[in-house]
Design a protein around this motif. Structure first.
Motif, PDB file in Angstrom:
ATOM      1  N   ASN A 112       7.996 -27.061  34.041  1.00 48.06           N
ATOM      2  CA  ASN A 112       9.357 -27.015  34.562  1.00 48.06           C
ATOM      3  C   ASN A 112      10.389 -27.115  33.446  1.00 48.06           C
ATOM      4  N   VAL A 113      10.091 -27.900  32.416  1.00 52.79           N
ATOM      5  CA  VAL A 113      11.005 -28.005  31.271  1.00 52.79           C
ATOM      6  C   VAL A 113      11.054 -26.679  30.514  1.00 52.79           C
ATOM      7  N   ILE A 114       9.898 -26.054  30.329  1.00 48.94           N
ATOM      8  CA  ILE A 114       9.845 -24.756  29.644  1.00 48.94           C
ATOM      9  C   ILE A 114      10.691 -23.731  30.382  1.00 48.94           C
TER      10      ILE A 114
ATOM     11  N   SER B 109       8.841 -36.428  28.525  1.00 47.27           N
ATOM     12  CA  SER B 109       9.825 -37.187  27.751  1.00 47.27           C
ATOM     13  C   SER B 109      10.063 -36.472  26.415  1.00 47.27           C
ATOM     14  N   VAL B 110      10.153 -37.221  25.319  1.00 46.07           N
ATOM     15  CA  VAL B 110      10.547 -36.648  24.036  1.00 46.07           C
ATOM     16  C   VAL B 110       9.525 -35.619  23.547  1.00 46.07           C
ATOM     17  N   ALA B 111       8.254 -35.978  23.549  1.00 49.07           N
ATOM     18  CA  ALA B 111       7.228 -35.061  23.053  1.00 49.07           C
ATOM     19  C   ALA B 111       7.153 -33.805  23.908  1.00 49.07           C
ATOM     20  N   ALA B 112       7.256 -33.947  25.221  1.00 53.15           N
ATOM     21  CA  ALA B 112       7.218 -32.786  26.113  1.00 53.15           C
ATOM     22  C   ALA B 112       8.432 -31.890  25.899  1.00 53.15           C
ATOM     23  N   THR B 113       9.589 -32.480  25.707  1.00 53.74           N
ATOM     24  CA  THR B 113      10.794 -31.689  25.449  1.00 53.74           C
ATOM     25  C   THR B 113      10.668 -30.942  24.134  1.00 53.74           C
ATOM     26  N   ASP B 114      10.117 -31.586  23.121  1.00 50.51           N
ATOM     27  CA  ASP B 114       9.896 -30.913  21.838  1.00 50.51           C
ATOM     28  C   ASP B 114       8.921 -29.746  21.985  1.00 50.51           C
ATOM     29  N   ALA B 115       7.839 -29.955  22.758  1.00 49.14           N
ATOM     30  CA  ALA B 115       6.862 -28.883  22.969  1.00 49.14           C
ATOM     31  C   ALA B 115       7.507 -27.707  23.703  1.00 49.14           C
TER      32      ALA B 115
END
Length: 540
Positions: free
Chosen positions: A365-367, A277-283
């Motif tokens: 996967n987001v990275i 979510s938000v924290a993972a997207t920021d990371a």
């Protein structure tokens, strides 16, 4: 790239590397303190700590970068070297940013709701409490940018990139103190209603104190180059009206970017508690920005002042050469960086939240989805700065409008058609697609202004880089598979240290293959970087 530009870029990059390493250490400690994937605390803090930068960017961030350096370069022809102009402009900017800080802090509950309105009520309340402590950062972000851009315009490049080291040290100390006093929570199991006022004050307050430190220390560097800040409220008669016209379009562009940020946060916050979510997207964005900040920003910052001087003197052929050199230099390194990030996305995720394959794959996967657009994003940064050097802020507004529309439609489609655990990946891919479209439009709009863009040499260079990275990517994936990077309990993702070791091995293999292939292809950009170092070794 001239030797002077190369030295300046390397010096800037060295400061950025140290700062980013500490920034990653800070992010890792933060993850150990409040978690990343599935953590309500981490999502609340991510929203609150992102608000100051967002509001600052709306008010003045990009406006200062787009307007300040070209205006100071032109003011350097004044009898006093531009000192009076600098004092007037800095005073005006600080008054505006100070007022914005007071208003934004008073509106903390509204701002937290705009970005985190999809959170459960207790998570939104925690985000609001964090926001009251974080929003004063706005003023000090502005002070840091103002003082730093003046130093850049005076060719004192180092402080702007080195003082964030101090910010990261202060914030790190705050996180360690929090963990010692209140306990570490790497899985993010601490609920939002377990947070006390003291816990909130220490976590968010230390983050703000770091921003204060990095801004205030720049006054010392001003003194070293002979500048003294004296507030000057006599703003008439020094060309601020023309600067204001330039800033108007940039302000509009930043509003568009902020709208896209709201859409992104609102969409990914739907996954809070279910996956990335938000924290993972920021990371993931922090990881994505590492090579961009170290390479692209360092090269572009060193070029930008010279590009502004050439544009001021009407030397469009020199501006074109600056653009071509910057893009080819960025493309050479960022092509490899993008490929490495895609390959080692899972081990990189394991550095933040090791052991749990579900969390590792969700963040990884987001990275990877962000990393696919790294080259386009970085080239766009250089192209955009070329428009600014030419005194054109209207055109960047237009191609940013297109990007925001494309991204917003794609992100909302993710909300409608993807399961919650894949929303963040879809949003990251939406960013990549929108940036590629934005870059194509920006290049098309820049060409008439410069007559030609040295397009053949740039395209050949980028194509050569892309061709040279194919074998390294295959070798990188094979190496990662051998270390168990794609299975539960594999060595590559078992813990932080094993992940770091595997990333170093994979990155080294890919870099050696990439450099060797480019050397065989007689890449002039690679030889331009390597030749000075080889010559120094021969002399020794």
């Amino acid at each position: 790239m001239t030797d002077r530009i190369a030295r300046a870029s390397l010096f800037l990059a060295s400061g950025t590397i140290v700062s980013r390493i500490l920034g990653f250490l800070k992010a890792i400690v933060l993850a150990a303190t409040i978690g990343v994937v599935g953590s309500a605390s981490a999502d609340a803090f991510a929203v609150a700590n992102g608000l100051p930068n967002t509001v600052y960017v709306i008010v003045a961030g990009g406006v200062l970068s787009a307007v300040l350096v070209p205006q100071i370069v032109r003011a350097a022809t004044h009898e006093d070297g531009g000192a009076a102009y600098i004092n007037k402009l800095v005073t005006l900017a600080l008054v505006v940013i100070g007022a914005a800080t007071l208003v934004a802090t008073a509106l903390a509950p509204l701002l937290a709701w705009i970005y985190g309105g999809n959170f459960p009520p207790d998570t939104l309340a925690l985000a609001t409490a964090f926001a009251f402590w974080c929003l004063p950062q706005i003023f000090f972000y502005g002070l840091y940018t103002l003082l730093g851009e003046v130093l850049n315009a005076r060719r004192s490049f180092g402080p702007f990139t080195w003082v964030p080291v101090l910010n990261n040290v202060v914030a790190l100390l705050g996180l360690v103190a929090f963990g010692v006093l209140f306990g570490f929570d790497p899985t993010g199991s601490r609920t939002a209603d377990e947070w006390t006022p003291g816990m909130i004050a220490l976590l968010a307050g230390s983050a703000t104190l770091g921003i204060v430190a990095q801004a205030v220390v720049l006054f010392w560097f001003w003194g070293r180059i002979g500048l003294r800040y004296r507030p000057d409220f006599r703003w008439r008669g020094v060309g601020l009206r023309s600067a204001g016209r330039m800033a108007g379009w940039t302000f509009g562009m930043l509003l568009l970017t902020t709208l896209a940020g709201i859409v992104q946060t609102r969409v990914v916050s739907e996954a809070s508690g279910y996956g990335a979510s938000v924290a993972a997207t920021d990371a993931a964005w922090l990881i994505f920005m590492l090579p961009h900040s170290v390479i692209t920003v360092s090269i572009a910052t060193a070029y930008f002042t010279r590009m502004s001087e050439h544009a001021r003197d009407g030397l469009l052929d020199r501006v074109r050469q600056d653009l071509s050199g910057a893009v080819r230099g960025v493309g050479l390194i960022l092509t490899l960086a993008s490929a490495v990030l895609v390959v080692v996305a899972y081990p990189f995720a394991a550095v933040f939240q090791p052991g749990n394959f579900t969390s590792v794959s969700a963040l990884g996967n987001v990275i990877a989805a962000f990393a696919l657009g790294l080259v386009a994003f970085s080239v766009l940064f250089v192209v955009q700065r070329t428009f600014y050097a030419l005194g054109d802020t209207r055109t960047p507004f237009l191609f940013t409008l297109v990007q925001v529309i494309v991204f917003s439609i794609a992100a909302l489609a993710c909300l409608l058609f993807l399961p919650r655990e894949w929303i963040a990946v879809g949003v990251a891919l939406s960013t990549t697609v929108a940036v590629v479209i934005q870059l194509g439009l920006a290049v098309a709009l820049l060409r008439p202004k410069l007559g030609t863009l040295d397009g053949r040499r740039v395209v050949v260079s980028l194509a050569r880089d892309l061709g040279a990275v194919i074998v390294p990517v295959a070798a990188g994936f094979a190496t990662l598979w051998a270390f168990g990077g794609f299975r539960e309990g594999g060595f590559a993702i078992a813990d932080r240290w094993s992940a770091i070791v595997v990333m170093a091995i994979v990155g080294s293999v890919m870099a050696l293959l990439y450099g060797g292939i480019l050397w065989l292809l007689r890449s002039p950009e690679l030889r331009g970087f390597v030749a000075p170092a080889l010559e120094r070794l021969r002399r020794r």
